[in-house]
Design a protein around this motif. Sequence first.
Motif, PDB file in Angstrom:
ATOM      1  N   LYS A 107       0.818  -1.217   0.000  1.00  0.00           N
ATOM      2  CA  LYS A 107       0.000   0.000   0.000  1.00  0.00           C
ATOM      3  C   LYS A 107       0.850   1.263   0.000  1.00  0.00           C
ATOM      4  N   GLY A 129      -6.109  -9.119  -5.662  1.00  0.00           N
ATOM      5  CA  GLY A 129      -6.202  -7.760  -5.150  1.00  0.00           C
ATOM      6  C   GLY A 129      -6.380  -6.728  -6.250  1.00  0.00           C
ATOM      7  N   LYS A 130      -6.480  -5.474  -5.810  1.00  0.00           N
ATOM      8  CA  LYS A 130      -6.545  -4.356  -6.757  1.00  0.00           C
ATOM      9  C   LYS A 130      -5.211  -3.638  -6.714  1.00  0.00           C
ATOM     10  N   GLU A 132      -2.916  -0.294  -8.296  1.00  0.00           N
ATOM     11  CA  GLU A 132      -2.830   0.942  -9.076  1.00  0.00           C
ATOM     12  C   GLU A 132      -1.517   0.904  -9.850  1.00  0.00           C
ATOM     13  N   SER A 143      -7.805  -4.818 -11.648  1.00  0.00           N
ATOM     14  CA  SER A 143      -8.410  -5.874 -10.839  1.00  0.00           C
ATOM     15  C   SER A 143      -7.948  -7.239 -11.346  1.00  0.00           C
ATOM     16  N   GLN A 160      -0.576  -1.446  -4.048  1.00  0.00           N
ATOM     17  CA  GLN A 160      -1.746  -2.214  -3.601  1.00  0.00           C
ATOM     18  C   GLN A 160      -2.841  -1.234  -3.216  1.00  0.00           C
ATOM     19  N   MET A 161      -4.079  -1.471  -3.667  1.00  0.00           N
ATOM     20  CA  MET A 161      -5.177  -0.535  -3.431  1.00  0.00           C
ATOM     21  C   MET A 161      -6.146  -0.962  -2.328  1.00  0.00           C
ATOM     22  N   THR A 162      -6.139  -2.231  -1.926  1.00  0.00           N
ATOM     23  CA  THR A 162      -7.104  -2.730  -0.949  1.00  0.00           C
ATOM     24  C   THR A 162      -6.383  -3.462   0.178  1.00  0.00           C
ATOM     25  N   ALA A 163      -7.150  -3.861   1.181  1.00  0.00           N
ATOM     26  CA  ALA A 163      -6.560  -4.615   2.298  1.00  0.00           C
ATOM     27  C   ALA A 163      -6.129  -6.007   1.845  1.00  0.00           C
ATOM     28  N   GLU A 164      -6.787  -6.531   0.810  1.00  0.00           N
ATOM     29  CA  GLU A 164      -6.420  -7.847   0.280  1.00  0.00           C
ATOM     30  C   GLU A 164      -5.032  -7.784  -0.352  1.00  0.00           C
ATOM     31  N   ALA A 166      -2.134  -8.071  -2.827  1.00  0.00           N
ATOM     32  CA  ALA A 166      -2.162  -7.954  -4.280  1.00  0.00           C
ATOM     33  C   ALA A 166      -0.950  -8.651  -4.877  1.00  0.00           C
TER      34      ALA A 166
END
Length: 178
Positions: A107, A129-130, A132, A143, A160-164, A166
């Motif tokens: 992140k 994950g997502k 950027e 995605s 990394q864009m999410t908590a999941e 990536a």
Amino acid sequence: MTLNLKFLRVQSGMTLEQLATDTGLTRSYLSKLERGLSSPSIGSAIKIAEALGTTLDQFYGQPDDNDPVTIVRARNGKAGVTDNYLSLVAGLSDERTMRAFIVRPTKTAKHGRIMSHHEGEEILFVLTGKIELVIGKRKEVLSPGDCVQFDSTIPHKLTQMTAEAASALVVIANKTVP
């Protein structure tokens, strides 16, 4: 897979300062790589391997093998080293024009990640994950299942864009002039 950096640097008779000068990377960053406190971007790994006069497979501790078929086995069902930012997942030799990695962006700009750029063409396929992708002045949110192909001399960066967690498969091909 672990980096073979210190062994290759010492074998070539280079100091950290000389390697820093030859690669344009800082001595501190190279020292962190040698101690396993950081892992290099693809662009940095290529610069280091070139400065050491070696291949990426030797840099990543892969055996130099003339077998035309290279297999890198998953560990516990996962490709590469799961706690590394970047893992080599395809055996490389001088004859190969493609290199494959699993990249796991974070992140934040962990370990001082900056925009990467290197010779060749790149394909990025999002696995989990997502992510950027900043490429030049353009930003794209990707995605799982999304795929991007671009000229890798254009500066680029992944976040990394999410908590999941990536991850993406990155394939690099060196451009050859006919």
